[in-house]
Design a protein around this motif. Structure first.
Motif, PDB file in Angstrom:
ATOM      1  N   ASN A  34       0.807  -1.223   0.000  1.00 28.64           N
ATOM      2  CA  ASN A  34       0.000   0.000   0.000  1.00 28.64           C
ATOM      3  C   ASN A  34       0.837   1.269   0.000  1.00 28.64           C
ATOM      4  O   ASN A  34       0.303   2.347   0.168  1.00 28.64           O
ATOM      5  CB  ASN A  34      -0.933   0.009   1.218  1.00 28.64           C
ATOM      6  N   GLY A  35       2.118   1.157  -0.228  1.00 26.38           N
ATOM      7  CA  GLY A  35       2.967   2.335  -0.172  1.00 26.38           C
ATOM      8  C   GLY A  35       3.318   2.852  -1.549  1.00 26.38           C
ATOM      9  O   GLY A  35       2.970   2.272  -2.581  1.00 26.38           O
ATOM     10  N   ASP A  36       3.990   4.007  -1.562  1.00 26.18           N
ATOM     11  CA  ASP A  36       4.497   4.545  -2.818  1.00 26.18           C
ATOM     12  C   ASP A  36       5.611   3.637  -3.315  1.00 26.18           C
ATOM     13  O   ASP A  36       6.209   2.877  -2.559  1.00 26.18           O
ATOM     14  CB  ASP A  36       5.044   5.963  -2.601  1.00 26.18           C
ATOM     15  N   TRP A  37       5.906   3.788  -4.590  1.00 26.50           N
ATOM     16  CA  TRP A  37       6.967   2.969  -5.169  1.00 26.50           C
ATOM     17  C   TRP A  37       8.301   3.390  -4.573  1.00 26.50           C
ATOM     18  O   TRP A  37       8.625   4.574  -4.505  1.00 26.50           O
ATOM     19  CB  TRP A  37       7.016   3.128  -6.677  1.00 26.50           C
ATOM     20  N   ILE A  38       9.078   2.399  -4.190  1.00 25.23           N
ATOM     21  CA  ILE A  38      10.406   2.692  -3.667  1.00 25.23           C
ATOM     22  C   ILE A  38      11.369   2.818  -4.841  1.00 25.23           C
ATOM     23  O   ILE A  38      11.025   2.535  -5.988  1.00 25.23           O
ATOM     24  CB  ILE A  38      10.854   1.606  -2.655  1.00 25.23           C
ATOM     25  N   ASP A  39      12.588   3.252  -4.555  1.00 26.92           N
ATOM     26  CA  ASP A  39      13.570   3.491  -5.620  1.00 26.92           C
ATOM     27  C   ASP A  39      13.875   2.231  -6.419  1.00 26.92           C
ATOM     28  O   ASP A  39      14.034   2.288  -7.642  1.00 26.92           O
ATOM     29  CB  ASP A  39      14.861   4.052  -5.023  1.00 26.92           C
ATOM     30  N   ILE A  40      13.963   1.093  -5.768  1.00 30.07           N
ATOM     31  CA  ILE A  40      14.266  -0.158  -6.476  1.00 30.07           C
ATOM     32  C   ILE A  40      13.134  -0.508  -7.440  1.00 30.07           C
ATOM     33  O   ILE A  40      13.379  -0.920  -8.581  1.00 30.07           O
ATOM     34  CB  ILE A  40      14.502  -1.307  -5.461  1.00 30.07           C
ATOM     35  N   THR A  41      11.900  -0.312  -7.022  1.00 26.16           N
ATOM     36  CA  THR A  41      10.752  -0.596  -7.890  1.00 26.16           C
ATOM     37  C   THR A  41      10.761   0.325  -9.097  1.00 26.16           C
ATOM     38  O   THR A  41      10.550  -0.127 -10.235  1.00 26.16           O
ATOM     39  CB  THR A  41       9.437  -0.430  -7.103  1.00 26.16           C
ATOM     40  N   ASN A  42      10.983   1.610  -8.900  1.00 24.64           N
ATOM     41  CA  ASN A  42      11.059   2.551 -10.012  1.00 24.64           C
ATOM     42  C   ASN A  42      12.152   2.146 -11.000  1.00 24.64           C
ATOM     43  O   ASN A  42      11.939   2.140 -12.211  1.00 24.64           O
ATOM     44  CB  ASN A  42      11.333   3.969  -9.506  1.00 24.64           C
ATOM     45  N   SER A  43      13.309   1.834 -10.462  1.00 28.92           N
ATOM     46  CA  SER A  43      14.444   1.474 -11.319  1.00 28.92           C
ATOM     47  C   SER A  43      14.161   0.210 -12.130  1.00 28.92           C
ATOM     48  O   SER A  43      14.371   0.175 -13.351  1.00 28.92           O
ATOM     49  CB  SER A  43      15.695   1.286 -10.453  1.00 28.92           C
ATOM     50  N   GLU A  44      13.665  -0.836 -11.453  1.00 25.84           N
ATOM     51  CA  GLU A  44      13.408  -2.096 -12.152  1.00 25.84           C
ATOM     52  C   GLU A  44      12.257  -1.974 -13.155  1.00 25.84           C
ATOM     53  O   GLU A  44      12.324  -2.519 -14.261  1.00 25.84           O
ATOM     54  CB  GLU A  44      13.116  -3.215 -11.149  1.00 25.84           C
ATOM     55  N   PHE A  45      11.202  -1.263 -12.784  1.00 27.55           N
ATOM     56  CA  PHE A  45      10.053  -1.151 -13.673  1.00 27.55           C
ATOM     57  C   PHE A  45      10.421  -0.412 -14.948  1.00 27.55           C
ATOM     58  O   PHE A  45      10.138  -0.876 -16.053  1.00 27.55           O
ATOM     59  CB  PHE A  45       8.890  -0.447 -12.968  1.00 27.55           C
ATOM     60  N   TRP A  46      11.047   0.757 -14.835  1.00 31.17           N
ATOM     61  CA  TRP A  46      11.350   1.556 -16.026  1.00 31.17           C
ATOM     62  C   TRP A  46      12.454   0.935 -16.866  1.00 31.17           C
ATOM     63  O   TRP A  46      12.427   1.030 -18.096  1.00 31.17           O
ATOM     64  CB  TRP A  46      11.667   2.998 -15.643  1.00 31.17           C
ATOM     65  N   THR A  47      13.417   0.273 -16.228  1.00 31.67           N
ATOM     66  CA  THR A  47      14.430  -0.453 -16.992  1.00 31.67           C
ATOM     67  C   THR A  47      13.789  -1.614 -17.739  1.00 31.67           C
ATOM     68  O   THR A  47      14.070  -1.850 -18.922  1.00 31.67           O
ATOM     69  CB  THR A  47      15.538  -0.970 -16.063  1.00 31.67           C
ATOM     70  N   GLY A  48      12.904  -2.334 -17.068  1.00 25.13           N
ATOM     71  CA  GLY A  48      12.201  -3.446 -17.701  1.00 25.13           C
ATOM     72  C   GLY A  48      11.324  -2.986 -18.850  1.00 25.13           C
ATOM     73  O   GLY A  48      11.240  -3.652 -19.885  1.00 25.13           O
ATOM     74  N   LEU A  49      10.676  -1.834 -18.699  1.00 22.95           N
ATOM     75  CA  LEU A  49       9.844  -1.302 -19.773  1.00 22.95           C
ATOM     76  C   LEU A  49      10.695  -0.980 -21.002  1.00 22.95           C
ATOM     77  O   LEU A  49      10.320  -1.310 -22.126  1.00 22.95           O
ATOM     78  CB  LEU A  49       9.092  -0.055 -19.303  1.00 22.95           C
ATOM     79  N   GLY A  50      11.848  -0.363 -20.778  1.00 20.56           N
ATOM     80  CA  GLY A  50      12.736  -0.053 -21.897  1.00 20.56           C
ATOM     81  C   GLY A  50      13.229  -1.312 -22.600  1.00 20.56           C
ATOM     82  O   GLY A  50      13.237  -1.392 -23.838  1.00 20.56           O
ATOM     83  N   ILE A  51      13.612  -2.313 -21.835  1.00 20.01           N
ATOM     84  CA  ILE A  51      14.091  -3.570 -22.428  1.00 20.01           C
ATOM     85  C   ILE A  51      12.960  -4.273 -23.168  1.00 20.01           C
ATOM     86  O   ILE A  51      13.156  -4.821 -24.254  1.00 20.01           O
ATOM     87  CB  ILE A  51      14.708  -4.479 -21.343  1.00 20.01           C
ATOM     88  N   ALA A  52      11.747  -4.249 -22.614  1.00 22.05           N
ATOM     89  CA  ALA A  52      10.600  -4.894 -23.261  1.00 22.05           C
ATOM     90  C   ALA A  52      10.259  -4.208 -24.580  1.00 22.05           C
ATOM     91  O   ALA A  52       9.948  -4.880 -25.577  1.00 22.05           O
ATOM     92  CB  ALA A  52       9.388  -4.883 -22.324  1.00 22.05           C
ATOM     93  N   VAL A  53      10.331  -2.890 -24.618  1.00 23.84           N
ATOM     94  CA  VAL A  53      10.027  -2.164 -25.862  1.00 23.84           C
ATOM     95  C   VAL A  53      11.064  -2.489 -26.928  1.00 23.84           C
ATOM     96  O   VAL A  53      10.730  -2.760 -28.089  1.00 23.84           O
ATOM     97  CB  VAL A  53       9.935  -0.641 -25.597  1.00 23.84           C
ATOM     98  N   VAL A  54      12.350  -2.484 -26.544  1.00 23.46           N
ATOM     99  CA  VAL A  54      13.405  -2.816 -27.503  1.00 23.46           C
ATOM    100  C   VAL A  54      13.260  -4.266 -27.969  1.00 23.46           C
ATOM    101  O   VAL A  54      13.416  -4.569 -29.166  1.00 23.46           O
ATOM    102  CB  VAL A  54      14.801  -2.562 -26.885  1.00 23.46           C
ATOM    103  N   GLY A  55      12.912  -5.168 -27.054  1.00 22.50           N
ATOM    104  CA  GLY A  55      12.701  -6.572 -27.427  1.00 22.50           C
ATOM    105  C   GLY A  55      11.526  -6.742 -28.372  1.00 22.50           C
ATOM    106  O   GLY A  55      11.590  -7.506 -29.333  1.00 22.50           O
ATOM    107  N   LEU A  56      10.440  -6.009 -28.138  1.00 26.06           N
ATOM    108  CA  LEU A  56       9.273  -6.081 -29.017  1.00 26.06           C
ATOM    109  C   LEU A  56       9.601  -5.561 -30.407  1.00 26.06           C
ATOM    110  O   LEU A  56       9.215  -6.176 -31.417  1.00 26.06           O
ATOM    111  CB  LEU A  56       8.105  -5.299 -28.416  1.00 26.06           C
ATOM    112  N   ILE A  57      10.331  -4.454 -30.480  1.00 27.83           N
ATOM    113  CA  ILE A  57      10.745  -3.925 -31.780  1.00 27.83           C
ATOM    114  C   ILE A  57      11.633  -4.936 -32.495  1.00 27.83           C
ATOM    115  O   ILE A  57      11.509  -5.163 -33.699  1.00 27.83           O
ATOM    116  CB  ILE A  57      11.443  -2.563 -31.613  1.00 27.83           C
ATOM    117  N   GLY A  58      12.534  -5.574 -31.742  1.00 27.67           N
ATOM    118  CA  GLY A  58      13.405  -6.588 -32.331  1.00 27.67           C
ATOM    119  C   GLY A  58      12.633  -7.780 -32.851  1.00 27.67           C
ATOM    120  O   GLY A  58      12.910  -8.287 -33.943  1.00 27.67           O
TER     121      GLY A  58
END
Length: 141
Positions: A34-58
């Motif tokens: 129930n809390g705000d996103w912590i720094d680790i969550t922000n880092s992993e989520f946005w890094t994962g989103l970038g990798i997923a987008v590049v993987g989808l384009i590939g």
């Protein structure tokens, strides 16, 4: 061809890895519920989103390259979409046509059908195609 296939598999694995990075903080419990996103969550989520987008384009790029290669080799044929022909407009009744006029136009057709049905009932055969009846005669009607 093999290089393109291996590249497509690698891109699909990158897509899966990116999706995993996006959901890992929530699946593994490092993010409080129930809390705000912590720094680790922000880092992993946005890094994962970038990798997923590049993987989808590939994946899309490699699949289209494989498809083009199969077209060039003649192993796959391109389907042509049929050209849609505009349907002709049905012949409309004249603007001043009444139901009496339409009935007079259809009367000969109705009479011919009635005569055919009466003749078929008198001869004992239901329908004929050439010389043999299509439907057998029932004796007990």
């Amino acid at each position: 061809m093999i290089r393109k296939f291996v590249g497509g598999v690698a891109a699909a694995l990158a897509l899966i890895a990116g999706l995993w990075l996006m959901i890992a903080p929530f699946a593994l419990g490092t993010q409080p519920e129930n809390g705000d996103w912590i720094d680790i969550t922000n880092s992993e989520f946005w890094t994962g989103l970038g990798i997923a987008v590049v993987g989808l384009i590939g994946v899309v790029a490699f699949v289209s390259a494989i498809y083009e290669d199969l077209l060039n080799r003649g192993l796959v044929t391109r389907r042509e979409r049929p050209v849609e022909q505009p349907e002709p407009a049905p012949a409309a009744a004249p603007a001043g046509a009444s139901s009496a006029e339409l009935a007079s136009l259809l009367a000969p057709l109705v009479e011919a059908l009635r005569e055919d049905l009466n003749n078929a009932g008198r001869s004992g055969e239901h329908r004929q195609n050439g010389t043999a009846p299509l439907v057998g005669v029932e004796e007990n009607r």
